[in-house]
Design an enzyme around this catalytic site. Sequence first.
Site, PDB file in Angstrom:
ATOM      1  N   LYS A 276       3.643   9.658 -13.920  1.00  0.00           N
ATOM      2  CA  LYS A 276       3.285   8.868 -15.105  1.00  0.00           C
ATOM      3  C   LYS A 276       1.783   8.741 -15.287  1.00  0.00           C
ATOM      4  O   LYS A 276       1.320   8.393 -16.362  1.00  0.00           O
ATOM      5  CB  LYS A 276       3.935   7.489 -15.050  1.00  0.00           C
ATOM      6  CG  LYS A 276       3.394   6.546 -13.997  1.00  0.00           C
ATOM      7  CD  LYS A 276       4.095   5.208 -14.086  1.00  0.00           C
ATOM      8  CE  LYS A 276       3.740   4.280 -12.951  1.00  0.00           C
ATOM      9  NZ  LYS A 276       2.329   3.978 -12.774  1.00  0.00           N
TER      10      LYS A 276
ATOM     11  N   GLY B  50      -1.403  13.831  -8.171  1.00  0.00           N
ATOM     12  CA  GLY B  50      -2.093  13.600  -6.895  1.00  0.00           C
ATOM     13  C   GLY B  50      -1.974  12.173  -6.404  1.00  0.00           C
ATOM     14  O   GLY B  50      -2.316  11.871  -5.265  1.00  0.00           O
TER      15      GLY B  50
ATOM     16  N   GLY C 285     -10.851  -9.541   2.738  1.00  0.00           N
ATOM     17  CA  GLY C 285      -9.911  -8.685   3.464  1.00  0.00           C
ATOM     18  C   GLY C 285     -10.647  -7.596   4.214  1.00  0.00           C
ATOM     19  O   GLY C 285     -11.143  -6.647   3.620  1.00  0.00           O
ATOM     20  N   GLY C 286     -10.729  -7.750   5.546  1.00  0.00           N
ATOM     21  CA  GLY C 286     -11.467  -6.790   6.377  1.00  0.00           C
ATOM     22  C   GLY C 286     -10.577  -5.775   7.038  1.00  0.00           C
ATOM     23  O   GLY C 286     -10.764  -5.421   8.204  1.00  0.00           O
ATOM     24  N   GLY C 287      -9.576  -5.278   6.302  1.00  0.00           N
ATOM     25  CA  GLY C 287      -8.763  -4.162   6.794  1.00  0.00           C
ATOM     26  C   GLY C 287      -9.513  -2.860   6.573  1.00  0.00           C
ATOM     27  O   GLY C 287     -10.710  -2.865   6.258  1.00  0.00           O
TER      28      GLY C 287
ATOM     29  N   GLU D 159     -12.426 -12.394   6.428  1.00  0.00           N
ATOM     30  CA  GLU D 159     -11.170 -11.908   7.009  1.00  0.00           C
ATOM     31  C   GLU D 159     -10.390 -13.080   7.591  1.00  0.00           C
ATOM     32  O   GLU D 159     -10.924 -13.878   8.365  1.00  0.00           O
ATOM     33  CB  GLU D 159     -11.465 -10.846   8.088  1.00  0.00           C
ATOM     34  CG  GLU D 159     -10.301 -10.452   8.965  1.00  0.00           C
ATOM     35  CD  GLU D 159      -9.071  -9.966   8.202  1.00  0.00           C
ATOM     36  OE1 GLU D 159      -9.217  -9.081   7.351  1.00  0.00           O
ATOM     37  OE2 GLU D 159      -7.964 -10.497   8.467  1.00  0.00           O
TER      38      GLU D 159
ATOM     39  N   GLY E 180      -4.335  -5.861   1.043  1.00  0.00           N
ATOM     40  CA  GLY E 180      -3.122  -5.111   1.360  1.00  0.00           C
ATOM     41  C   GLY E 180      -2.527  -4.459   0.135  1.00  0.00           C
ATOM     42  O   GLY E 180      -3.039  -4.605  -0.979  1.00  0.00           O
TER      43      GLY E 180
ATOM     44  N   ALA F 146      -1.320   8.625   3.923  1.00  0.00           N
ATOM     45  CA  ALA F 146      -1.028   9.844   3.181  1.00  0.00           C
ATOM     46  C   ALA F 146      -0.312  10.886   4.034  1.00  0.00           C
ATOM     47  O   ALA F 146       0.644  11.532   3.569  1.00  0.00           O
ATOM     48  CB  ALA F 146      -2.334  10.424   2.644  1.00  0.00           C
TER      49      ALA F 146
ATOM     50  N   HIS G  34     -18.339  24.043  25.222  1.00  0.00           N
ATOM     51  CA  HIS G  34     -19.501  23.206  25.493  1.00  0.00           C
ATOM     52  C   HIS G  34     -20.669  23.656  24.640  1.00  0.00           C
ATOM     53  O   HIS G  34     -20.868  24.860  24.488  1.00  0.00           O
ATOM     54  CB  HIS G  34     -19.886  23.315  26.973  1.00  0.00           C
ATOM     55  CG  HIS G  34     -21.084  22.500  27.332  1.00  0.00           C
ATOM     56  ND1 HIS G  34     -21.046  21.124  27.394  1.00  0.00           N
ATOM     57  CD2 HIS G  34     -22.368  22.872  27.606  1.00  0.00           C
ATOM     58  CE1 HIS G  34     -22.252  20.675  27.716  1.00  0.00           C
ATOM     59  NE2 HIS G  34     -23.072  21.716  27.851  1.00  0.00           N
TER      60      HIS G  34
HETATM   61  P1  FAD Z   1       1.032   7.379  -4.146  1.00  0.00           P
HETATM   62  O1  FAD Z   1      -0.115   8.193  -3.722  1.00  0.00           O
HETATM   63  O2  FAD Z   1       0.848   5.923  -4.354  1.00  0.00           O
HETATM   64  O3  FAD Z   1       1.574   8.026  -5.478  1.00  0.00           O
HETATM   65  C1  FAD Z   1       2.648   7.494  -6.187  1.00  0.00           C
HETATM   66  C2  FAD Z   1       2.646   8.076  -7.575  1.00  0.00           C
HETATM   67  O4  FAD Z   1       3.877   7.735  -8.217  1.00  0.00           O
HETATM   68  C3  FAD Z   1       1.534   7.520  -8.462  1.00  0.00           C
HETATM   69  O5  FAD Z   1       0.755   8.577  -8.979  1.00  0.00           O
HETATM   70  C4  FAD Z   1       2.279   6.795  -9.577  1.00  0.00           C
HETATM   71  O6  FAD Z   1       1.647   6.909 -10.837  1.00  0.00           O
HETATM   72  C5  FAD Z   1       3.612   7.532  -9.581  1.00  0.00           C
HETATM   73  N1  FAD Z   1       4.716   6.748 -10.137  1.00  0.00           N
HETATM   74  C6  FAD Z   1       5.077   5.490  -9.796  1.00  0.00           C
HETATM   75  N2  FAD Z   1       6.166   5.122 -10.502  1.00  0.00           N
HETATM   76  C7  FAD Z   1       6.486   6.169 -11.304  1.00  0.00           C
HETATM   77  C8  FAD Z   1       7.504   6.392 -12.256  1.00  0.00           C
HETATM   78  N3  FAD Z   1       8.420   5.452 -12.539  1.00  0.00           N
HETATM   79  N4  FAD Z   1       7.525   7.573 -12.903  1.00  0.00           N
HETATM   80  C9  FAD Z   1       6.608   8.533 -12.642  1.00  0.00           C
HETATM   81  N5  FAD Z   1       5.625   8.374 -11.749  1.00  0.00           N
HETATM   82  C10 FAD Z   1       5.564   7.214 -11.073  1.00  0.00           C
HETATM   83  N6  FAD Z   1      -4.372   7.089   3.474  1.00  0.00           N
HETATM   84  C11 FAD Z   1      -4.730   7.934   4.447  1.00  0.00           C
HETATM   85  O7  FAD Z   1      -3.868   8.487   5.115  1.00  0.00           O
HETATM   86  N7  FAD Z   1      -6.054   8.205   4.704  1.00  0.00           N
HETATM   87  C12 FAD Z   1      -7.050   7.617   4.009  1.00  0.00           C
HETATM   88  O8  FAD Z   1      -8.229   7.876   4.268  1.00  0.00           O
HETATM   89  C13 FAD Z   1      -6.697   6.706   2.977  1.00  0.00           C
HETATM   90  N8  FAD Z   1      -7.657   6.110   2.258  1.00  0.00           N
HETATM   91  C14 FAD Z   1      -7.286   5.257   1.255  1.00  0.00           C
HETATM   92  C15 FAD Z   1      -8.288   4.645   0.514  1.00  0.00           C
HETATM   93  C16 FAD Z   1      -7.967   3.782  -0.511  1.00  0.00           C
HETATM   94  C17 FAD Z   1      -9.069   3.135  -1.313  1.00  0.00           C
HETATM   95  C18 FAD Z   1      -6.591   3.541  -0.828  1.00  0.00           C
HETATM   96  C19 FAD Z   1      -6.213   2.622  -1.958  1.00  0.00           C
HETATM   97  C20 FAD Z   1      -5.592   4.151  -0.097  1.00  0.00           C
HETATM   98  C21 FAD Z   1      -5.929   5.002   0.945  1.00  0.00           C
HETATM   99  N9  FAD Z   1      -4.946   5.625   1.721  1.00  0.00           N
HETATM  100  C22 FAD Z   1      -5.315   6.471   2.728  1.00  0.00           C
HETATM  101  C23 FAD Z   1      -3.508   5.374   1.501  1.00  0.00           C
HETATM  102  C24 FAD Z   1      -2.893   6.530   0.708  1.00  0.00           C
HETATM  103  O9  FAD Z   1      -3.566   6.645  -0.523  1.00  0.00           O
HETATM  104  C25 FAD Z   1      -1.412   6.280   0.490  1.00  0.00           C
HETATM  105  O10 FAD Z   1      -0.778   6.063   1.732  1.00  0.00           O
HETATM  106  C26 FAD Z   1      -0.766   7.469  -0.183  1.00  0.00           C
HETATM  107  O11 FAD Z   1      -1.365   7.726  -1.450  1.00  0.00           O
HETATM  108  C27 FAD Z   1       0.731   7.244  -0.387  1.00  0.00           C
HETATM  109  O12 FAD Z   1       1.278   8.359  -0.996  1.00  0.00           O
HETATM  110  P2  FAD Z   1       2.617   8.272  -1.836  1.00  0.00           P
HETATM  111  O13 FAD Z   1       2.975   9.696  -2.147  1.00  0.00           O
HETATM  112  O14 FAD Z   1       3.615   7.439  -1.152  1.00  0.00           O
HETATM  113  O15 FAD Z   1       2.276   7.488  -3.182  1.00  0.00           O
END
Ligand code: FAD
Length: 494
Positions: free
Chosen positions: A56, A60, A201-203, A224, A297, A346, A470
């Site tokens: 939607k 990515g 939030g210090g996560g 935090e 969170g 991710a 090394h």
């Molecule tokens: P998402 O990436 O959340 O994608 C879900 C998609 O579904 C979205 O594009 C949304 O538009 C779409 N969607 C939702 N509902 C619908 C619908 N009804 N119809 C069509 N499309 C829909 N993780 C790491 O591993 N390393 C990192 O360094 C890292 N850095 C991060 C930094 C930030 C600032 C943030 C916010 C997150 C970070 N993460 C990181 C977490 C990571 O982004 C998520 O864990 C990951 O994106 C989850 O992937 P996903 O496929 O579950 O969903």
Amino acid sequence: MTARGQAQSALREPDQAQSALRERSTDVVVIGSGPGGYVAAIRLAQLGKKVVLVEKEALGGVCLNVGCIPSKALISASKLVEQIRHAQAIGIHVEGVRVDLKQMMTWKGGVVGKLTGGVGQLVKGNGGAVLRGAAAFVDPHTVDVTTADGSIERVTFAHAIIATGSVPTTIPGFAFDGTTVIGSTEALAFEAVPERLVVVGGGYIGMELGGVWQRLGSHVTVLEYADQILPGFELDLVRPALKRFKDAGGAVHVGTRALGFDRLGQGPGAEVRVHAETLATHARVSFDADVILVTVGRRPFTEGLNLAAAGLATDAKGFLAVDGAQRTSVPHLFAIGDVAGQPMLAHKASKEGEVAAEVIAGHAAAFDARAVPAVVFTDPEIATVGLSVKDAEAAGHKVKSGRFPFAANGRALSLNDTDGFVRVVVDADSGVLLGVEAVGPEVSNLIAEAGLALEMGALASELGGVIHAHPTLAEAVMEAANGALGHAIHAMNK
Ligand code: FAD
């Protein structure tokens, strides 16, 4: 309307009805194109399945557009600024480092664009289809996808993978308004460096983004609630990053509850005063700021999906429960990624996507990772995989561990980056590796070797017995493994 007009209108109506509800059928519909969904779609297409990937927003998902990738681009750019500022220590004198934020953001956008463009190409190149719009279940084998122009495409399917990810949460008193109280997305796209930034939030997201803006010139204050930043990581891993953050002028208040804020002026961009209380003494404290970044969170996102029509419901926290094959309670419906539970990372989403795709294609697959690595891209980086000493002891292991400091590693010295260490956690009875924790230069990359060793059930002696080139940072992993066995070469063994 004239008779001719009526006739023309009557002729058009069936066409319009058809264009208003187009239909297609597929083997698998994947809802959401984040690192879970797009990986699942590619894998399904590779396995010969007809797949439609529905998104939607931008292809990515969070990770590529407003998460992992843009944050890491800004982290590396801002670390470079910091390195240049401190280069005189190794005899390089640079005067007047100037950051062109607009150009930096354009560069960051280019990095994101390359990857998001690649997602569409890879899905289509492998034979999958991409459908732009929001999906909602009509029944357990049908979704309606509402596209940007309001038209609906009905997709019937044999299997579906729900990969709808997560969205930020907030706390009372800090409703997002997009300018003064913001989430991570806005903090990746500032037009100017905020003078004072309060991070609630210090996560890992708060510390990573707080670090970016501190290195680019903001005065950053982190509030935090827990008794340490980065709760969940051992304090000795956190300390080097905390020290660097504080040394550079950042402030951290742990055990502190953010309560709310007042606006000290009128209109967007006006100064604010953030109010908080210390948990120990209930003392009131306040912090003036230009922007409040709330990173407390994320919660799973299923709004608008009409899960009930598919016979699905979320648990109390909003997650879709799945089994080891990523199946929900409705066997032909799968869930992966952030919507399917912790850890919200991710690489966990992508692995679950591969598993779901393979199970749907009839392969014997399951999510049976021994350990999911976790990395925090602070300065220095923190990375863990497997069990910490505490976790291992709590799980009933008799533990021995080895800790090797980067200060004794030739490559770290030659990089002028010696803060931190690698710790290897070992089962004392069997010698089996249980976990590796590290803080220091490039540990985000070093942790991969530890992950491989853990997945292979390696002994610490095997990790320590591998010849490491090394001088490399990876020698610290080898030395820590040997240290756990009492024979690190370049450190005193206790
Ligand atoms: P998402 O990436 O959340 O994608 C879900 C998609 O579904 C979205 O594009 C949304 O538009 C779409 N969607 C939702 N509902 C619908 C619908 N009804 N119809 C069509 N499309 C829909 N993780 C790491 O591993 N390393 C990192 O360094 C890292 N850095 C991060 C930094 C930030 C600032 C943030 C916010 C997150 C970070 N993460 C990181 C977490 C990571 O982004 C998520 O864990 C990951 O994106 C989850 O992937 P996903 O496929 O579950 O969903």
